[in-house]
Scaffold this motif. Structure first.
Motif, PDB file in Angstrom:
ATOM      1  N   ILE A 149       0.651  -1.110   0.140  1.00 25.31           N
ATOM      2  CA  ILE A 149      -0.181  -0.121  -0.104  1.00 25.31           C
ATOM      3  C   ILE A 149       0.938   1.288  -0.006  1.00 25.31           C
ATOM      4  CG2 ILE A 149      -1.688   1.303   1.032  1.00 25.31           C
ATOM      5  CD1 ILE A 149      -2.611  -1.254   2.348  1.00 25.31           C
ATOM      6  N   THR A 150       0.888   2.001  -1.159  1.00 23.06           N
ATOM      7  CA  THR A 150       2.003   2.875  -1.320  1.00 23.06           C
ATOM      8  C   THR A 150       1.188   4.292  -1.533  1.00 23.06           C
ATOM      9  OG1 THR A 150       3.682   1.233  -2.279  1.00 23.06           O
ATOM     10  CG2 THR A 150       3.982   3.718  -2.740  1.00 23.06           C
ATOM     11  N   LYS A 151       1.936   5.360  -0.994  1.00 24.89           N
ATOM     12  CA  LYS A 151       1.231   6.537  -1.171  1.00 24.89           C
ATOM     13  C   LYS A 151       2.580   7.184  -1.782  1.00 24.89           C
ATOM     14  CE  LYS A 151      -1.280   6.339   3.229  1.00 24.89           C
ATOM     15  NZ  LYS A 151      -1.544   6.860   4.487  1.00 24.89           N
ATOM     16  N   SER A 152       2.718   8.161  -2.707  1.00 23.09           N
ATOM     17  CA  SER A 152       3.715   8.871  -3.461  1.00 23.09           C
ATOM     18  C   SER A 152       3.341   9.992  -4.035  1.00 23.09           C
ATOM     19  CB  SER A 152       4.316   7.665  -4.396  1.00 23.09           C
ATOM     20  OG  SER A 152       3.335   7.617  -5.569  1.00 23.09           O
ATOM     21  N   VAL A 153       4.468  10.828  -4.235  1.00 20.69           N
ATOM     22  CA  VAL A 153       4.419  12.170  -4.556  1.00 20.69           C
ATOM     23  C   VAL A 153       5.594  12.226  -5.602  1.00 20.69           C
ATOM     24  CG1 VAL A 153       5.361  13.536  -2.766  1.00 20.69           C
ATOM     25  CG2 VAL A 153       4.143  14.720  -4.523  1.00 20.69           C
ATOM     26  N   GLY A 154       5.569  12.686  -6.603  1.00 23.88           N
ATOM     27  CA  GLY A 154       6.754  12.635  -7.802  1.00 23.88           C
ATOM     28  C   GLY A 154       6.793  13.994  -8.525  1.00 23.88           C
ATOM     29  N   LEU A 155       7.989  14.035  -9.098  1.00 22.78           N
ATOM     30  CA  LEU A 155       8.540  15.357  -9.851  1.00 22.78           C
ATOM     31  C   LEU A 155       9.081  14.764 -11.122  1.00 22.78           C
ATOM     32  CD1 LEU A 155       8.549  18.412 -10.121  1.00 22.78           C
ATOM     33  CD2 LEU A 155      10.896  18.217  -9.428  1.00 22.78           C
ATOM     34  N   GLN A 156       8.092  14.765 -12.234  1.00 21.96           N
ATOM     35  CA  GLN A 156       8.710  14.591 -13.646  1.00 21.96           C
ATOM     36  C   GLN A 156       9.147  15.941 -14.398  1.00 21.96           C
ATOM     37  OE1 GLN A 156       5.526  12.534 -15.680  1.00 21.96           O
ATOM     38  NE2 GLN A 156       6.247  13.395 -17.869  1.00 21.96           N
ATOM     39  N   SER A 174       5.227   3.333   2.158  1.00 21.77           N
ATOM     40  CA  SER A 174       4.752   1.855   1.742  1.00 21.77           C
ATOM     41  C   SER A 174       4.375   1.054   2.818  1.00 21.77           C
ATOM     42  CB  SER A 174       5.285   1.247   0.692  1.00 21.77           C
ATOM     43  OG  SER A 174       5.743   1.904  -0.468  1.00 21.77           O
ATOM     44  N   LYS A 175       3.610   0.290   2.970  1.00 24.46           N
ATOM     45  CA  LYS A 175       3.410  -0.797   3.817  1.00 24.46           C
ATOM     46  C   LYS A 175       3.540  -2.030   3.033  1.00 24.46           C
ATOM     47  CE  LYS A 175       0.402   1.398   7.275  1.00 24.46           C
ATOM     48  NZ  LYS A 175       1.438   1.500   8.149  1.00 24.46           N
ATOM     49  N   ILE A 176       4.332  -2.909   3.466  1.00 18.39           N
ATOM     50  CA  ILE A 176       4.671  -4.204   2.524  1.00 18.39           C
ATOM     51  C   ILE A 176       4.284  -5.343   3.521  1.00 18.39           C
ATOM     52  CG2 ILE A 176       6.477  -5.476   1.366  1.00 18.39           C
ATOM     53  CD1 ILE A 176       6.308  -2.625   0.597  1.00 18.39           C
ATOM     54  N   ASN A 177       3.480  -6.235   2.922  1.00 21.53           N
ATOM     55  CA  ASN A 177       3.132  -7.678   3.432  1.00 21.53           C
ATOM     56  C   ASN A 177       3.467  -8.695   2.306  1.00 21.53           C
ATOM     57  OD1 ASN A 177       1.906  -9.531   4.827  1.00 21.53           O
ATOM     58  ND2 ASN A 177      -0.174  -8.549   4.703  1.00 21.53           N
ATOM     59  N   PHE A 218       8.207   8.667   9.032  1.00 21.24           N
ATOM     60  CA  PHE A 218       7.025   8.123   9.015  1.00 21.24           C
ATOM     61  C   PHE A 218       6.903   6.900   9.217  1.00 21.24           C
ATOM     62  CE2 PHE A 218       7.312  11.699   5.597  1.00 21.24           C
ATOM     63  CZ  PHE A 218       6.403  12.553   6.206  1.00 21.24           C
ATOM     64  N   GLY A 219       7.580   6.345  10.346  1.00 19.89           N
ATOM     65  CA  GLY A 219       7.299   5.015  10.702  1.00 19.89           C
ATOM     66  C   GLY A 219       8.009   3.890  10.085  1.00 19.89           C
ATOM     67  N   SER A 220       9.131   4.393   9.085  1.00 21.43           N
ATOM     68  CA  SER A 220       9.744   3.432   8.377  1.00 21.43           C
ATOM     69  C   SER A 220      10.826   2.386   9.171  1.00 21.43           C
ATOM     70  CB  SER A 220      10.667   4.063   7.408  1.00 21.43           C
ATOM     71  OG  SER A 220      11.566   3.149   6.593  1.00 21.43           O
ATOM     72  N   ASP A 221      10.847   1.337   8.812  1.00 17.65           N
ATOM     73  CA  ASP A 221      11.673   0.123   9.609  1.00 17.65           C
ATOM     74  C   ASP A 221      13.000   0.076   9.546  1.00 17.65           C
ATOM     75  OD1 ASP A 221       9.444  -0.753  11.423  1.00 17.65           O
ATOM     76  OD2 ASP A 221       8.546  -1.879   9.611  1.00 17.65           O
ATOM     77  N   PHE A 222      13.409   0.421   8.048  1.00 16.99           N
ATOM     78  CA  PHE A 222      14.804   0.049   7.638  1.00 16.99           C
ATOM     79  C   PHE A 222      15.565   1.232   6.996  1.00 16.99           C
ATOM     80  CE2 PHE A 222      12.225  -4.000   6.769  1.00 16.99           C
ATOM     81  CZ  PHE A 222      12.348  -4.455   7.790  1.00 16.99           C
ATOM     82  N   ASP A 225       7.335  -1.443   7.278  1.00 19.98           N
ATOM     83  CA  ASP A 225       6.910   0.035   6.684  1.00 19.98           C
ATOM     84  C   ASP A 225       8.152   0.314   6.065  1.00 19.98           C
ATOM     85  OD1 ASP A 225       4.562  -0.384   7.563  1.00 19.98           O
ATOM     86  OD2 ASP A 225       4.607   0.809   9.282  1.00 19.98           O
ATOM     87  N   LEU A 226       8.132   0.991   4.739  1.00 18.64           N
ATOM     88  CA  LEU A 226       9.203   1.636   4.223  1.00 18.64           C
ATOM     89  C   LEU A 226       8.909   2.971   3.842  1.00 18.64           C
ATOM     90  CD1 LEU A 226      10.401  -1.005   1.924  1.00 18.64           C
ATOM     91  CD2 LEU A 226      11.384  -0.700   4.014  1.00 18.64           C
TER      92      LEU A 226
END
Length: 422
Positions: free
Chosen positions: A157-164, A180-183, A246-250, A201-202
C-alpha cells in the motif's frame, strides 16, 4: 487473445468510413492524422475515447497467485485537460479473491520542460525481486508471458508524490517520495538482530535519470518530437530508504543501472546489447533485492515446462532460484533479416546469449524462502524463430557453465514466442 480481438475490432471500426466521392484535401489530411494518433495510442496500450484513454494493461492478465486478474483502468487525455490528468484502475484476482486499485493524478507546472507533479495511492501486488526505473517509457505488449508463472508477490500500500522533469531533450529525470506498507504473501521473515519482521513499513526517496545522447529531436507543430531513436541509452536510479521517517523500519540504499545499445546492419539485421546492474546495501529486505528475470517453472519434464518465452528473460533459470543484493546481467541478441517466403509469411531467426553474476551478503537475514546465489557465471544461449503463425514462433535455450544441472533436460527450455506490433 481477448485484448487482441478488442483492438482489431476497434481498429477496423475506426478505419471504416462512409464512401464519399469527393473529399476536401484538408479533411483527408485530418483523417490521416487522427488515424495515426489512434494507432499510436493503441501501440502504447491505450484505447482512446473522447475525454479519457482506456488502459489495455488492466483488462485481462493471469498469474499463479491471483489466477485470472481482470479489471478496468484509464487516464484522462488532452481533450479533458492539457494541464491536469487523472489516472486510476480497479482489478480483481479470482484466485486470491481480492480487489486491487490505484488512484492518482498530476498537474503540469511547466510546459517547455514537461514538468509534472504526480500524486498516487496504490493498493496492489508487486513481484518480489523486481526493480523498475521511474523514467522508463510506457512499455506495453499484448501478451506478457512471464506473468503466467510468477507466484512470489508482496502486497504494498503505497502513497507517493513525484516530480517529472525534462532537463534537456536528451536527459529526462523523475523524483519520487513514497511511503509503503509491505506484506509478503508467502512465508518470509527478515531478521535484524533479535527482531523478526514479516511485515514492515518503508519510506523511500528515488531519483531516476535517463540519458539518450544520440537521439535526434525536431520541433513539429510547436512541440519537440523524437525523430531518431539513437543508441546507446543509459538509465541510472538511486533509491534511499529512511529509518524512523513516517514509521519506516529500515535504512538502506540501492543503485540501479542499465544501458541498451543497438546496431543496425546494412542487410537489415539488428544486434542488441542490454547490460543491467544493481547494488543494494544496508537493511534491505528480500522484497527489494534482485532476481535476474527468470522465466522457467519448476516442473520435471521439458513438455511440462513448455510455456511462452519472455522478451528479456532467462528462459532456463527457474523462478525464485536466485536472489542477489549485487548483480549484473548481459543479454546479446542478433536478429537476422526476415526470410521473405511470401508477402505474409516472413519468419525471423534470432540468436540469443544471456549471462548473469551476483552475490548476497548477510543471507542469514532472509528466512522462509530457499534460494541460491550467483557467484559463478550463469550462462544460457539459444535461438528463436519468430512470426511463424499469427505472431507465434518457437524458442530454444540451453543452460551451461557454472550452473549447469546434472540432469540434461533440466538445462533445456523449449517454448513459444509471441510477437505482434501495430
Amino acid at each position: 487473445m481477448f485484448v487482441v480481438f478488442l483492438i482489431i475490432v476497434a481498429t477496423n471500426s475506426f478505419a471504416q468510413q462512409p464512401n464519399i466521392k469527393e473529399k476536401d484535401s484538408t479533411k483527408i489530411a485530418q483523417d490521416s492524422i487522427n488515424k495515426a494518433e489512434f494507432l499510436k495510442n493503441i501501440g502504447n496500450g491505450y484505447l482512446p475515447f473522447n475525454y479519457f484513454n482506456l488502459d489495455l494493461r488492466y483488462l485481462v492478465k493471469f498469474n499463479q497467485f491471483e489466477g485470472l486478474r481482470t479489471g478496468l483502468g484509464g487516464i484522462t487525455n488532452n481533450r479533458f485537460s492539457e494541464r491536469f490528468r487523472i489516472n486510476s484502475y480497479l482489478v480483481y484476482g479470482f484466485k486470491d479473491k481480492r480487489y486491487k486499485y490505484s488512484v492518482g493524478g498530476g498537474f503540469r507546472v511547466n510546459e517547455s520542460s514537461n514538468t509534472w507533479i504526480n500524486l498516487s495511492y496504490t493498493d496492489d501486488l508487486q513481484e518480489t525481486g523486481s526493480s523498475n526505473f521511474l523514467t522508463d517509457k510506457r512499455f506495453f505488449t499484448f501478451f506478457e508471458p512471464r506473468l503466467l508463472n510468477i507466484d512470489l508477490f508482496h502486497r504494498h500500500i503505497t502513497k507517493s508524490v513525484g516530480l517529472q522533469h525534462k532537463i534537456s531533450n536528451h536527459l529526462l529525470s523523475e523524483t519520487q517520495l513514497a511511503t509503503s506498507k509491505i506484506n509478503p504473501t508467502y512465508l518470509y521473515n527478515f531478521i535484524l538482530g533479535d527482531r523478526s519482521y514479516n511485515t514492515f513499513d518503508l519510506s523511500t526517496a528515488k531519483l531516476s535519470l535517463q540519458w539518450s545522447p544520440f537521439s535526434r529531436f525536431d520541433v513539429e507543430d510547436g512541440s519537440v518530437t523524437e525523430t531518431k531513436d539513437g543508441y546507446p541509452k543509459f538509465t541510472l536510479q538511486l533509491t534511499k530508504g529512511f529509518k524512523s521517517v513516517f514509521g519506516s523500519d529500515f535504512n538502506f540504499s540501492k543503485l540501479d543501472f542499465r544501458t541498451v545499445h543497438q546496431l543496425n546492419h546494412k542487410n537489415d539485421a539488428v544486434t542488441n546489447f542490454t547490460l543491467v546492474a544493481g547494488i543494494a546495501g544496508g537493511e534491505t529486505p528480500l522484497t527489494h533485492l534482485y532476481h535476474a528475470y527468470p522465466n522457467n517453472i519448476t516442473k520435471e519434464t521439458i513438455l511440462q515446462r513448455f510455456s511462452v518465452a519472455g522478451l528479456n528473460s532467462f528462459e532456463t533459470m527457474y523462478f525464485n532460484e536466485f536472489f542477489s543484493d549485487k548483480f549484473s546481467t548481459l543479454q546479446l541478441k542478433h536478429s537476422f533479416r526476415p526470410f521473405k517466403i511470401s508477402e505474409r509469411f516472413k519468419p525471423q531467426l534470432v540468436l540469443i546469449s544471456r549471462y548473469a553474476v551476483g552475490t548476497m551478503s548477510s543471507i542469514e537475514r532472509h528466512q522462509g524462502v530457499q534460494f541460491n546465489t550467483l557467484e559463478k557465471l550463469y550462462s544460457e544461449s539459444g535461438f528463436e524463430i519468430n512470426k511463424l503463425l499469427f505472431g507465434f514462433g518457437l524458442s530454444f535455450a540451453y543452460r551451461y557453465g557454472g550452473y549447469h544441472l546434472p540432469n540434461l533436460e533440466d538445462n533445456i527450455a523449449f517454448k513459444f514466442t509471441f510477437n505482434i506490433s501495430i
